[in-house]
Each structure stands twice: as structure tokens, then as C-alpha cells.
Scaffold this motif. Structure first.
Motif, mmCIF file in Angstrom:
data_model
loop_
_atom_site.group_PDB
_atom_site.id
_atom_site.type_symbol
_atom_site.label_atom_id
_atom_site.label_comp_id
_atom_site.label_asym_id
_atom_site.label_seq_id
_atom_site.Cartn_x
_atom_site.Cartn_y
_atom_site.Cartn_z
ATOM 1 N N LEU A 248 0.833 -1.204 0.000
ATOM 2 C CA LEU A 248 0.000 0.000 0.000
ATOM 3 C C LEU A 248 0.866 1.253 0.000
ATOM 4 C CD1 LEU A 248 -2.816 1.230 0.149
ATOM 5 C CD2 LEU A 248 -2.705 1.022 2.643
ATOM 6 N N LEU A 249 1.934 1.251 0.779
ATOM 7 C CA LEU A 249 2.832 2.401 0.790
ATOM 8 C C LEU A 249 3.501 2.587 -0.566
ATOM 9 C CD1 LEU A 249 4.244 4.669 2.288
ATOM 10 C CD2 LEU A 249 5.919 3.006 3.122
ATOM 11 N N ALA A 250 3.857 1.488 -1.240
ATOM 12 C CA ALA A 250 4.468 1.588 -2.565
ATOM 13 C C ALA A 250 3.516 2.239 -3.560
ATOM 14 C CB ALA A 250 4.890 0.203 -3.047
ATOM 15 N N GLU A 251 2.223 1.920 -3.482
ATOM 16 C CA GLU A 251 1.242 2.540 -4.383
ATOM 17 C C GLU A 251 1.159 4.042 -4.150
ATOM 18 O OE1 GLU A 251 -0.284 1.234 -6.815
ATOM 19 O OE2 GLU A 251 0.093 -0.906 -6.506
ATOM 20 N N HIS A 252 1.174 4.463 -2.881
ATOM 21 C CA HIS A 252 1.097 5.898 -2.584
ATOM 22 C C HIS A 252 2.365 6.623 -3.039
ATOM 23 C CE1 HIS A 252 -2.622 6.493 -0.210
ATOM 24 N NE2 HIS A 252 -2.471 5.230 0.144
ATOM 25 N N LEU A 253 3.521 6.048 -2.754
ATOM 26 C CA LEU A 253 4.773 6.727 -3.106
ATOM 27 C C LEU A 253 4.978 6.812 -4.614
ATOM 28 C CD1 LEU A 253 7.228 5.295 -0.412
ATOM 29 C CD2 LEU A 253 6.230 7.585 -0.521
ATOM 30 N N SER A 254 4.452 5.839 -5.362
ATOM 31 C CA SER A 254 4.608 5.887 -6.815
ATOM 32 C C SER A 254 3.829 7.045 -7.437
ATOM 33 C CB SER A 254 4.143 4.567 -7.426
ATOM 34 O OG SER A 254 2.762 4.364 -7.210
ATOM 35 N N ARG A 255 2.883 7.612 -6.691
ATOM 36 C CA ARG A 255 2.080 8.735 -7.184
ATOM 37 C C ARG A 255 2.377 10.024 -6.422
ATOM 38 N NH1 ARG A 255 0.145 4.145 -8.238
ATOM 39 N NH2 ARG A 255 -1.199 3.754 -10.037
ATOM 40 N N THR A 256 3.502 10.049 -5.730
ATOM 41 C CA THR A 256 3.898 11.215 -4.948
ATOM 42 C C THR A 256 5.157 11.837 -5.546
ATOM 43 O OG1 THR A 256 2.988 10.214 -2.931
ATOM 44 C CG2 THR A 256 4.537 12.039 -2.653
#
Length: 431
Positions: A248-256
Motif C-alpha cells: 500500500l505504501l508503494a502505491e502511494h509513493l509511486s504517485r507522490t
């Protein structure tokens, strides 16, 4: 007493030792740091967990779930002896404690290893040879600390430890070894903090639903850039699954996008919620919970990829009108309130908008041929509080069609808001 010594691998970061201590607190409250290792007195916990072997296997499994790597592990009646046996595992685990310690090299005990050069010139290579030297001469030459460590390791003197206590809330920071310019790179360093969090939660037998990952920008940033940034992770249910939180953190960071290079990150969990461990499977064969993808984990990733409001969840409402019994809200929706079940039959599939039907000479509806009445009428008169657009005055029937199965059909009754709207309509199909 029964002491268990836990060591991190040599290549593990220093923060993993804190995570290892929190992991041990989930099995016994008597946990302390001893030099570069963690020791736990587990004599009172052996019966609870089914013996030393079962406790060790469960601890190793819990470490694997949290992504924490375990190094050497050893048992002994004293804490210093367990540390010495973990550093230099003997060829055989059988025999008395004194016999096993006598065969260990001097580097197994830090107090003896500090004087290794002098002791080697005296012909001492092992702890047993050191113990056979005259004690008064050892105390004068090397000080009382060496004899105290020897006596504590062999159980001749009591040991004193400061027991570790879990903090009330989790808040950890990590200084980055270099300046990070792209947000996805932060995941590699955030995994260290996530491991600490999962072991903290395991010790509390709890989980989280909201996390905050923050970062501090470099001091050489532009003037119009803020000094820090953060993002919030929300899960659909309470969890401490390391792999799920990492994805879940990887999904957020990929769009940050970072406004400036980051030099420090922090992870905090303000609210810790109780979490019940799931029961083991009754089916034979191996079962790996890490490989089991849950519906909530999938929806969490989809909601991040597709954007807020693109993943919706149905919510029931207490309303007699069929097309008002459910509404779609952005996922995750607030917890649902218990609703009363409808008193009459409800179709599986809704036809929207309702399909007009022809009537035969007896003023009965037809749909791909004649229909057979099963039940009805089920009268609905509701929606008057919404004005002319929401008022419904209908008689619902269940009909059987030879071609289309069970149908949910209504007859529009004249009302004060729609006096001319009458006729038969198909509103649903029973699967």
C-alpha cells in the motif's frame, strides 16, 4: 531460570535490535538489552506456548511475518551464558552449563575478550582455562569486572537487568544515508520503520488502520518549498501485515512527487486498535497467510491507483422503494449501521429504468409471452416527503415467465402527484 538470547544478523541495521526487543515482548514481559543482543527470561512462558521448541518456532514465524531477520539464538540458565553460546555455538548442546562454557573461546565473553592479548600470552585461549587461574591475581591484574562477568555467566552471582517497556504510541525516525529526490526510493528506507511498527503491534497484540509517513526536506531547498511533507495511509480494516502495508505504501509513493530532496523520514501510528489473530485453517496441507490476497488489500491498491471516488461500496438504506434501498459511496465507506430486512421478496437484478410491459385483453402484463402470477400484490406508497419526483404508488407482483424466469413487476397506481402515470413495468429479475 531459562534465558533466550536473540541476535540480529551482522548486516542488519541498528534499528532492528529495537524491533527484535519488541518482538520478544510479545512472549514475555522480562526482556532486556544485553550488549549487542536481546535477552528474554521465558521460564514462566514455556508452559503457555507449549515448551521451548514450540516457543522458538512461533517466535521465528512471527519474525517472518513482520519481515524481521533473526540471527543466532541460544538457551541458557543465565543471560550472559546465553549470549556467549549465541556468539560461539558449541559443537554439542548436551552437558552441564559449566562444561559447555569452559569449551568456548575468550571472544564469547566481552569482559574476557577485552583482555585477549594479555590472556593469550598467559596461555589462556578458552573460558575454562581462564577460570583455573588464581582469582586474587586476576582481580589485581584485570580488575573485578572480569571475575564478576565470569561468575554471572556461570550462575555464581545474580544478574541485574533493566526491563524494557513498550511505548504508548509508535513514532520512529530514520536519517537517510543520502538525499533522496524521488518518492518511490523512500520505500526502501521506510521498510525498516515498517518492520519496527509490525513488531511493536505484535507485542501489543494490536493493529492499525491509519499511518502517517513524513519526510524532512533538505536545508538547501528553494525558498518557496515547505520544510516537510507527509502522506497518510488508510486501511479498510485493522491490520499489522507487513507485506500488505508495504504494498500500500508503494502505491502511494509511486504517485507522490517530492518538492525537494528528503534527508529524513518518520513513521507514526497514533491510534493502536486491538486485533484478534485469525484461526488456523481446518483443511490439510500448508497454509501461508502471506500469499493469501484479501479483498480489502486489493481494494486498497485499486483505490490508490484509480483515484478517490473511483472505487465505490454499496450501502443499504431503510426505504420501501426498490431503487432507493442502496446507494454507492466512495470506498472505504463509514461502518454500516444494522438495517432491518425488507418484509417482502426482493429481486436479485434491478432493471433501471423500469421497462414498460404490454397488457393482454384481461389487463394482465405480458413479457415474451403470457405470465403466471406467483405472489402479490405488495403495495408500496412512499417518497411523498421528497416531493413529486420521489413519490411512488405501486403494486408489486412476482410473475413467472417461461422464457425469462421469475420477474418483479409492478403496476403504477394513479396518485395526486402523478395522476396520469399508470401501466405495467418490469423492475427486477430473480436469479
Amino acid at each position: 531460570m531459562r534465558w533466550l538470547c536473540l541476535c540480529c544478523p551482522p548486516e542488519a541495521p541498528a534499528s532492528d535490535r529495537d524491533a527484535l526487543a519488541w518482538l520478544a515482548l510479545g512472549f514475555t514481559p522480562r526482556v532486556a538489552r544485553l550488549e549487542d543482543a536481546v535477552v528474554a527470561e521465558v521460564s514462566a512462558s514455556l508452559r503457555l506456548f507449549g515448551g521451548a521448541r514450540a516457543l522458538r518456532q512461533r517466535l521465528q514465524a512471527q519474525a517472518a511475518l513482520t519481515g524481521l531477520a533473526l540471527g543466532a539464538l541460544a538457551w541458557a540458565p543465565t543471560a550472559l551464558a546465553s549470549l556467549a553460546l549465541a556468539r560461539c555455538p558449541p559443537a554439542s548442546a548436551q552437558g552441564r552449563l559449566s562444561e559447555r562454557l569452559d569449551a568456548l573461546p575468550l571472544r564469547a565473553l566481552s569482559a574476557a575478550h577485552a583482555h585477549h592479548a594479555m590472556l593469550a600470552r598467559l596461555g589462556c585461549q578458552r573460558l575454562g582455562e581462564l577460570r583455573r587461574l588464581p582469582r586474587p591475581a586476576l582481580a589485581r591484574r584485570f580488575g573485578p569486572a572480569l571475575l564478576t562477568a565470569l561468575d554471572q555467566a556461570y550462575g555464581d552471582l545474580p544478574e541485574v537487568h533493566t526491563w524494557l517497556v513498550l511505548p504508548e504510541r509508535f513514532d520512529a525516525r530514520l536519517e537517510l544515508p543520502y538525499r533522496v529526490e524521488h518518492a518511490p526510493v523512500l520505500l526502501h528506507f521506510a521498510e525498516t520503520l515498517l518492520r519496527q511498527l509490525c513488531t511493536f503491534l505484535a507485542a501489543r497484540h494490536a493493529g492499525v488502520r491509519t499511518l502517517r509517513l513524513g519526510w524532512q526536506h533538505d536545508a538547501m531547498r528553494a525558498r518557496d518549498v515547505a520544510g516537510s511533507g507527509e502522506l497518510t495511509l488508510a486501511t479498510a480494516d485493522t491490520t499489522r501485515d507487513m507485506r500488505r502495508l508495504t504494498r500500500l505504501l508503494a502505491e502511494h509513493l509511486s504517485r507522490t512527487t517530492l518538492a525537494a530532496p528528503a534527508g529524513e523520514i518518520s513513521l507514526s501510528a497514533d491510534t493502536v486498535l486491538p486485533l484478534q489473530d485469525s484461526s488456523a485453517s481446518l483443511l490439510p496441507g500448508p497454509s501461508d497467510p502471506l500469499e493469501r490476497t484479501t479483498t480489502h488489500a486489493l481494494l486498497e491498491r485499486l483505490s490508490v491507483r484509480l483515484g478517490a471516488g473511483r472505487v465505490c461500496e454499496g450501502r443499504l438504506h431503510e426505504d420501501h422503494r426498490l431503487d432507493h434501498m442502496q446507494s454507492w459511496q466512495p470506498w472505504p465507506a463509514p461502518p454500516a449501521i444494522a438495517r432491518r430486512r425488507p418484509c417482502g421478496p426482493q429481486p436479485t437484478w434491478l432493471v433501471q429504468p423500469p421497462q414498460p410491459l404490454r397488457a393482454d385483453t384481461r389487463e394482465q402484463p405480458t413479457c415474451c409471452g403470457p405470465l403466471t402470477l406467483i405472489s402479490g400484490p405488495h403495495r408500496v406508497e412512499a417518497g411523498w416527503w421528497e416531493g413529486q419526483g420521489g413519490m411512488q404508488a405501486r403494486d408489486y407482483f412476482v410473475y413467472r415467465s417461461a422464457a425469462r424466469g421469475l420477474l418483479w413487476v409492478y403496476h403504477e397506481r394513479p396518485s395526486s402527484t402523478a395522476p396520469a402515470s399508470t401501466g405495467w413495468f418490469l423492475h427486477g429479475v430473480f436469479a
